[in-house]
Motif scaffolding. Sequence first.
Motif, PDB file in Angstrom:
ATOM      1  N   VAL A 156      20.001   2.838  38.241  1.00  0.00           N
ATOM      2  CA  VAL A 156      20.080   1.807  39.284  1.00  0.00           C
ATOM      3  C   VAL A 156      21.526   1.574  39.710  1.00  0.00           C
ATOM      4  CG1 VAL A 156      18.014   0.527  38.632  1.00  0.00           C
ATOM      5  CG2 VAL A 156      20.184   0.059  37.469  1.00  0.00           C
ATOM      6  N   ALA A 204      20.008  -5.492  39.871  1.00  0.00           N
ATOM      7  CA  ALA A 204      19.879  -4.040  39.861  1.00  0.00           C
ATOM      8  C   ALA A 204      19.111  -3.630  41.100  1.00  0.00           C
ATOM      9  CB  ALA A 204      19.143  -3.593  38.609  1.00  0.00           C
ATOM     10  N   LEU A 213      16.843  -1.046  42.911  1.00  0.00           N
ATOM     11  CA  LEU A 213      15.968   0.106  42.675  1.00  0.00           C
ATOM     12  C   LEU A 213      16.161   1.128  43.782  1.00  0.00           C
ATOM     13  CD1 LEU A 213      12.629  -1.601  41.570  1.00  0.00           C
ATOM     14  CD2 LEU A 213      14.471  -0.697  40.168  1.00  0.00           C
TER      15      LEU A 213
END
Lengths: 267, 298, 360
Positions: free
Chosen positions: C252, C263, C265
């Motif tokens: 990530v 984070a 994706l």
Amino acid sequence: MVKAVPTSVRIATFLFVVLTLVFVLAPLVVVAGVSVSESQFIAFPPNGFSLRWYSAILTSGAYLGAAWTSLKLAVLVTLCATVIGAGAAITLHRRRLPGTVLLAGLFLSPLILPTIIFAIGLLMLWSATFGPVSFTALWIGHTVVALPYVVRTTLAVLAESDPFLEEAAATMGARRWQRLLYVVLPQCLPGLAAGAFFAFNISFDEAVVALFLRTPDLVTLPIQIYNQLEFSPDPSVAAVSTLMIGVTILLILVIDRLLGIQRFTGA
Amino acid sequence: MSLSTNTGSVGTPLLPPKGVSARVLGGIAEDATLSAPGVFLIILAFILPIGQMLLLSIEGASGGLTTEHFTRFLGDSYYLGIVWRTLRLSLLITVIAAVIGFPLAYVMAHVGPRLRLWLIILVILPLMTSVVVRTFGWMVLLGRGGLIPFTLWKLGLVNRNFTLMQTESAIVIGMVQVLLPFMTLSVLGVVMKIDRRLEEAARTMGASFTATLRTVVLPLAMPGIVAGSLLVFTLSVSSFITPSLLGGVRLPVVAGSIYEAATKTLEWNFAAAQSVILLVGVFLVLLPYLKLTGRRHG
Amino acid sequence: MTSTASPDASPAVSLAGIEKTFGRTKVLHGISLDIPKGTFLSLLGPSGCGKTTLLRIVAGLESATVGQVTIAGRDVTQLPPEDRDIAMMFQSYALMPHMNVRENVRFPLRMRRRGSRDAQEARVAAALETVQLGHLAERMPRQLSGGQQQRVALARAIVSDPAVLLLDEPLSNLDARLREDMQVELIELHRRLGLTTIFVTHDQEEALSLSDHVVLMNAGRIEEQGPPLAIYEAAGSRFAASFIGSANVIPVAVETVGGATMAQLPDGSRLAVEAPVAQGANHLALRQEDLMLGPDDTARSEARSFAAVVETRVFLGARVRYVLKVGDLSLKALAEPGRLYQAGDRVIVTIPPGKARLVA
């Protein structure tokens, strides 16, 4: 595979196996047949039935002497080959010595090289070093020939044993000699026993080395038979031969009963 | 007299895989001690005698080195005839042993374990009986008035004095009987390891019984057949008791000629030279055999 | 053995800077470990990580190339196995096939000359009672089932009351049911006898359920260690996260938005992750059972959810395993079989607070 094999093939197979067995066993059966013949001459089917040739060999000095030589020899060879073979097999199995593969080749080489070549070499070396051949020469020669069998049967048995037994014994406090005595040797026993019977049989039946090293005073049972065959055999040869076949059958059955012969035939 | 099929029964590993047993448990000294008697025996009583023989083969009559014993053998058409007979008969013996041995091993692999055990015992029985005893049996069967000539005479095929003794046929018959077990056990060791389902699979794919045998079993059994053949061939070229008793003096083979020179005419240098020639020949044949089995031993 | 041991006494086993080299390959890179008396410690790791080699070094079956092994306060680095106060249970059990059960169990006492013959027999009987095999004492090993052989090996290992008990994947040859029984029994036995135990396994569930202390090894190094719960909850590395609890590990992009770490994706959606974040942590670890699935119309909670498509469903009995697609990314999820989704369904995945962690 109920109907998988055609009936014609089944019949042919059966006949083939029976004929092969007849072929393989005929000479042995014939020998046994001749031995009970009444007549002076070797004939098969035998004429009549008598055990006179058996009583003849039991009173023959030549046969009894040869039998004694063979027996003495076979026992000594068995003893030596088993003791030496045990040590050899254990080291080969452990694979700790550098060059173990080479060592294995060394121990098994008498099996691969034609016996006649070894026999003539032994005759020449012995004569050059010690003079006339003796019982000891034959003893050594047969030990060399029998050794690989002991090594092989023992290795075969060791290969089936748990490779961690020795380590386990060490973690339980067993010292080096205790591991050898209480753990490794007991694992070897069946193989050593089979090897010992093979060694006895080999020495008792061996003719090539014995023929090269024969002297008038050093005649084993097979050589006594060979001498007779070269000249004028009478049914007493058959009687001795039959007894030898009997010893062999006994040894095979003992090996099989003790350990199962299949383990040692590569099948 | 020797049950040596296991020299290379293909597949059974001789030594355990490397590193299976303890590394630290050490004991190099222990192992060296354990194997020392065997090493001494083999070196002193096996390697050294063969070395002595090699030496004698190139030793001249008045000392010094010479190749005369070899040139004498290789330059004489009599001896070359002996070599030719030995090779020819050994090849024939090997082929016959393979032709009988493969189907026999196949049958042995497919019967129940009890029957197989009995077949194995019956097959190795001749192997474990003394060579002189077996040969004696053939002398009785093949000689004048023996069962086989007698039967042939009764069938009107031969005359009354017919004998098979002192013929090459007698040598071949006697040797095949002796060496068949080596072939059978060699092949059996391999055939037993063939996955039975391969044959069943071939049948489900439309192969007949004989086609399965030809296309599946035979190729997979080849290593065993090759190993068995090499073994039978080398044992055959180096035999002399059966050939000399059944073939007689008029049909000498190489090993018999060696025996003659070593014990009858006492020409040791010449006997040694012949042994070297036999040794080289056997080695040339055995090399692929050792490679074949060595590879499997890893 | 319990009378003298106080919790703060010197460690039962102490390893200092253990290195091991086979030929040119280094399989252990400086392992140091103190194992307090009475601990049940697991060496956990994939095959080839060096855990068995480490155990064998403690036993004395291998020698360390560098380092020191101390057992019960005594430097045993140079001693052969027979002079160390240990007992080891082998994967193959290594029962002596030529001895019956009683003789097998007596073997360590006999070799170590512990007490009179009668005293030895009494201890053998007691050890066999402990594993409930008293009635089979005269049997030969080959006459026993796998589970029974296992118990004989166990009895043989505890009979000499060793300073440390070494177990080399002792349960791996048993079928699943016997294995569970044996695990319970091992816990019981350890509770009763309090033997310091080192247990080698590649099965993370086994390690987590049996031990007081788990040492996770990877490629010859200690990756993480601690009590089972801590190891499970706070795996700090990609390897630890995927090996323990078989988490999804996703590369990530990490960004800080208003004091919260997020984070990103691959499909662009963001997830809030737990602080503190280790230096260089750039992978997201999501355990399979922490992926909560809901239908497409579930209310999304900010920075806790993302959308996915069901690719495969595998019914496992008590659980259902889904393989989900988030863009190009595959994720595995373990769910309760309450509501079932079909392949192709769009779902909303929600991660409960505290369950999204960044690992290095």
